[in-house]
Design a protein around this motif. Structure first.
Motif, PDB file in Angstrom:
ATOM      1  N   SER A   1       0.548  -1.325  -0.324  1.00  0.00           N
ATOM      2  CA  SER A   1       0.293   0.300   0.318  1.00  0.00           C
ATOM      3  C   SER A   1       0.872   1.159   0.015  1.00  0.00           C
ATOM      4  O   SER A   1       2.279   1.613   0.776  1.00  0.00           O
ATOM      5  CB  SER A   1      -0.683   0.012   1.426  1.00  0.00           C
ATOM      6  N   GLN A   2       0.756   1.993  -0.887  1.00  0.00           N
ATOM      7  CA  GLN A   2       1.020   3.139  -0.736  1.00  0.00           C
ATOM      8  C   GLN A   2       0.600   4.105  -1.173  1.00  0.00           C
ATOM      9  O   GLN A   2      -0.552   4.723  -1.618  1.00  0.00           O
ATOM     10  CB  GLN A   2       2.349   3.767  -2.532  1.00  0.00           C
ATOM     11  N   TYR A   3       0.601   5.877   0.245  1.00  0.00           N
ATOM     12  CA  TYR A   3      -0.061   6.665   0.297  1.00  0.00           C
ATOM     13  C   TYR A   3       0.307   8.226   0.179  1.00  0.00           C
ATOM     14  O   TYR A   3       1.880   8.128   0.178  1.00  0.00           O
ATOM     15  CB  TYR A   3      -0.113   6.811   1.688  1.00  0.00           C
ATOM     16  N   LEU A   4       0.208   8.655  -1.059  1.00  0.00           N
ATOM     17  CA  LEU A   4       0.449   9.939  -1.392  1.00  0.00           C
ATOM     18  C   LEU A   4      -0.383  11.341  -0.572  1.00  0.00           C
ATOM     19  O   LEU A   4      -0.641  11.523  -1.150  1.00  0.00           O
ATOM     20  CB  LEU A   4       0.458  10.752  -3.136  1.00  0.00           C
ATOM     21  N   LEU A   5       0.790  11.703  -0.001  1.00  0.00           N
ATOM     22  CA  LEU A   5      -0.255  13.801   0.505  1.00  0.00           C
ATOM     23  C   LEU A   5       0.682  14.823   0.141  1.00  0.00           C
ATOM     24  O   LEU A   5       1.624  14.602  -0.392  1.00  0.00           O
ATOM     25  CB  LEU A   5       0.079  13.096   2.472  1.00  0.00           C
ATOM     26  N   GLY A   6      -0.737  15.404   0.213  1.00  0.00           N
ATOM     27  CA  GLY A   6      -0.286  16.969  -0.463  1.00  0.00           C
ATOM     28  C   GLY A   6       0.211  17.848   0.281  1.00  0.00           C
ATOM     29  O   GLY A   6       0.667  17.296   1.575  1.00  0.00           O
ATOM     30  N   ARG A   7       0.409  19.126  -0.005  1.00  0.00           N
ATOM     31  CA  ARG A   7       0.907  19.851   1.292  1.00  0.00           C
ATOM     32  C   ARG A   7       0.739  20.771   1.875  1.00  0.00           C
ATOM     33  O   ARG A   7       1.007  21.071   2.817  1.00  0.00           O
ATOM     34  CB  ARG A   7       1.251  21.864   0.039  1.00  0.00           C
ATOM     35  N   ASN A   8      -1.222  20.246   2.222  1.00  0.00           N
ATOM     36  CA  ASN A   8      -1.620  20.543   3.108  1.00  0.00           C
ATOM     37  C   ASN A   8      -0.968  19.286   3.949  1.00  0.00           C
ATOM     38  O   ASN A   8      -2.097  19.188   5.276  1.00  0.00           O
ATOM     39  CB  ASN A   8      -2.159  21.331   3.067  1.00  0.00           C
ATOM     40  N   GLY A   9      -0.967  17.886   3.922  1.00  0.00           N
ATOM     41  CA  GLY A   9      -0.864  17.339   4.698  1.00  0.00           C
ATOM     42  C   GLY A   9      -2.133  16.858   4.569  1.00  0.00           C
ATOM     43  O   GLY A   9      -2.537  15.414   4.612  1.00  0.00           O
ATOM     44  N   GLN A  10      -3.518  16.093   3.281  1.00  0.00           N
ATOM     45  CA  GLN A  10      -4.485  15.825   3.068  1.00  0.00           C
ATOM     46  C   GLN A  10      -3.883  14.576   2.275  1.00  0.00           C
ATOM     47  O   GLN A  10      -2.506  14.681   1.070  1.00  0.00           O
ATOM     48  CB  GLN A  10      -4.996  16.871   2.308  1.00  0.00           C
ATOM     49  N   LEU A  11      -5.031  13.313   2.313  1.00  0.00           N
ATOM     50  CA  LEU A  11      -4.568  12.836   0.801  1.00  0.00           C
ATOM     51  C   LEU A  11      -5.063  12.828   0.194  1.00  0.00           C
ATOM     52  O   LEU A  11      -5.871  13.262  -0.240  1.00  0.00           O
ATOM     53  CB  LEU A  11      -5.448  11.140   1.465  1.00  0.00           C
ATOM     54  N   LEU A  12      -4.285  12.553  -1.344  1.00  0.00           N
ATOM     55  CA  LEU A  12      -4.273  12.462  -2.706  1.00  0.00           C
ATOM     56  C   LEU A  12      -3.912  11.746  -2.914  1.00  0.00           C
ATOM     57  O   LEU A  12      -5.226  10.973  -4.179  1.00  0.00           O
ATOM     58  CB  LEU A  12      -3.029  13.010  -3.280  1.00  0.00           C
ATOM     59  N   GLN A  13      -3.420  10.372  -2.726  1.00  0.00           N
ATOM     60  CA  GLN A  13      -3.713   8.906  -4.085  1.00  0.00           C
ATOM     61  C   GLN A  13      -3.386   8.189  -2.734  1.00  0.00           C
ATOM     62  O   GLN A  13      -2.625   7.907  -1.916  1.00  0.00           O
ATOM     63  CB  GLN A  13      -2.946   9.334  -4.636  1.00  0.00           C
ATOM     64  N   THR A  14      -4.191   7.153  -2.456  1.00  0.00           N
ATOM     65  CA  THR A  14      -4.533   4.964  -2.215  1.00  0.00           C
ATOM     66  C   THR A  14      -3.645   4.413  -3.298  1.00  0.00           C
ATOM     67  O   THR A  14      -4.639   4.563  -4.223  1.00  0.00           O
ATOM     68  CB  THR A  14      -4.697   4.779  -1.414  1.00  0.00           C
ATOM     69  N   ARG A  15      -2.822   3.769  -3.233  1.00  0.00           N
ATOM     70  CA  ARG A  15      -2.296   2.726  -4.591  1.00  0.00           C
ATOM     71  C   ARG A  15      -2.042   1.546  -3.860  1.00  0.00           C
ATOM     72  O   ARG A  15      -0.826   1.313  -3.051  1.00  0.00           O
ATOM     73  CB  ARG A  15      -1.428   3.470  -5.135  1.00  0.00           C
ATOM     74  N   THR A  16      -2.724   0.391  -4.249  1.00  0.00           N
ATOM     75  CA  THR A  16      -2.453  -1.358  -3.556  1.00  0.00           C
ATOM     76  C   THR A  16      -1.847  -1.937  -4.384  1.00  0.00           C
ATOM     77  O   THR A  16      -2.312  -1.938  -5.822  1.00  0.00           O
ATOM     78  CB  THR A  16      -3.823  -1.256  -2.328  1.00  0.00           C
TER      79      THR A  16
END
Length: 303
Positions: free
Chosen positions: A136-151
């Motif tokens: 599982s990979q999680y990508l967070l944005g400049r404000n700490g928000q979740l942009l994407q989860t890739r599984t």
């Protein structure tokens, strides 16, 4: 516990760097000069009791550790013997099979509504599969928000005819994905609720034969205006052979501390297992083998 020196080029383990498991374990024990009685005592002190007789069987190849508690003890052996993390567990992975009972979904999930979403889809094929590997990979944005989860997942069929898997995700702040992508499969029936939980079928391209493996990937993308995340992870109904969680932060929103967390069910508070090191590339991950059923994830803090 006193520290143990790492292996050198003169250690007997160098003779069998690729195993098999019993020979590698026996060589490491000889290199350390520890008796089986001493190993048993130290494993008990770590909370993973293993009898002398069982250790003897493992190093002589009479049987192999396969249950979740035995695999936990193997992690303890790596620590006691001064071996690299996962070095013994890796030698087991080609033959390990999990037969532990599945956790009921309503016990595993903190949100009871998740079971309702899965029940609404109505299929029970998940119990016919074994999870071999999950990344599982999680990508967070400049404000700490979740942009994407890739599984990315690899399954093995316990019986013939299995042709789908149910993927479940529940956003920390109740957001639903704004887009979905499937690779090596396609989305089937999907159910969502108004507080950020989604359950969706992932349909294979053919029914599997018994013992056949299947690889698939899926991605959930979220709106960039979401609130900051403070953690995420995955819940497993059965022990998972291999799991890697990889979180990538925006350079402008790098946390000061990251911790690996775990809980056995949805009613137990999260427990910190260890602090994780952030890389210079603003990412953090852990990789583990033989995980017990339950929730495995991370949390992070900003000062």
């Amino acid at each position: 516990m006193r520290s143990v020196p790492t292996l050198t080029e003169n250690d007997p383990l160098q003779i069998v760097p690729t195993g098999p498991f019993d020979q590698a374990l026996k060589a490491a024990i000889q290199a350390r000069g520890l008796s089986l009685e001493a190993l048993s005592r130290r494993l008990r002190a770590l909370g993973s009791p293993v009898s002398v007789a069982c250790l003897s069987h493992w190093q002589r190849g009479r049987n192999r550790p396969e249950r979740a508690d035995s695999l936990k003890a193997v992690r303890g052996l790596e620590e006691i013997l001064g071996l690299p993390r996962h070095s013994l567990l890796t030698l087991l992975k080609s033959k390990t099979r999990y037969q532990a009972p599945r956790l009921p979904l309503d016990e595993l999930c903190e949100q009871p509504r998740v079971k309702g979403l899965v029940d609404a889809i109505g299929t029970r094929t998940n119990g016919q599969m074994v999870g071999l590997s999950l990344h599982s990979q999680y990508l967070l944005g400049r404000n700490g928000q979740l942009l994407q989860t890739r599984t990315r997942m690899v399954f093995q069929a316990r019986q013939r005819g299995v042709d789908r898997w149910i993927a479940v995700y529940s956003h920390q702040h109740g957001l639903l994905p704004s887009a979905r992508i499937a690779e090596g499969c396609r989305f089937g029936r999907t159910r969502t609720d108004d507080v950020g939980a989604i359950a969706t079928e992932l349909l294979f391209d053919h029914p599997l034969a018994k013992g056949e493996t299947y690889l698939l990937e899926y991605t959930f993308t979220f709106d960039e205006s979401g609130p900051p995340m403070t953690g995420d992870g995955r819940a497993f109904r059965i022990p998972m052979h291999q799991f890697m969680l990889d979180v990538r932060f925006h350079p402008e929103a790098v946390p000061t501390r990251c911790f690996r967390v775990w809980r056995p069910d949805g009613r137990t508070p999260l427990q910190d297992r260890t602090q994780l090191r952030l890389s210079l590339y603003n990412s953090v991950h852990f990789l583990d083998f033989g995980l017990d059923g339950g929730y495995h994830g991370m949390r992070w803090e900003w000062d």
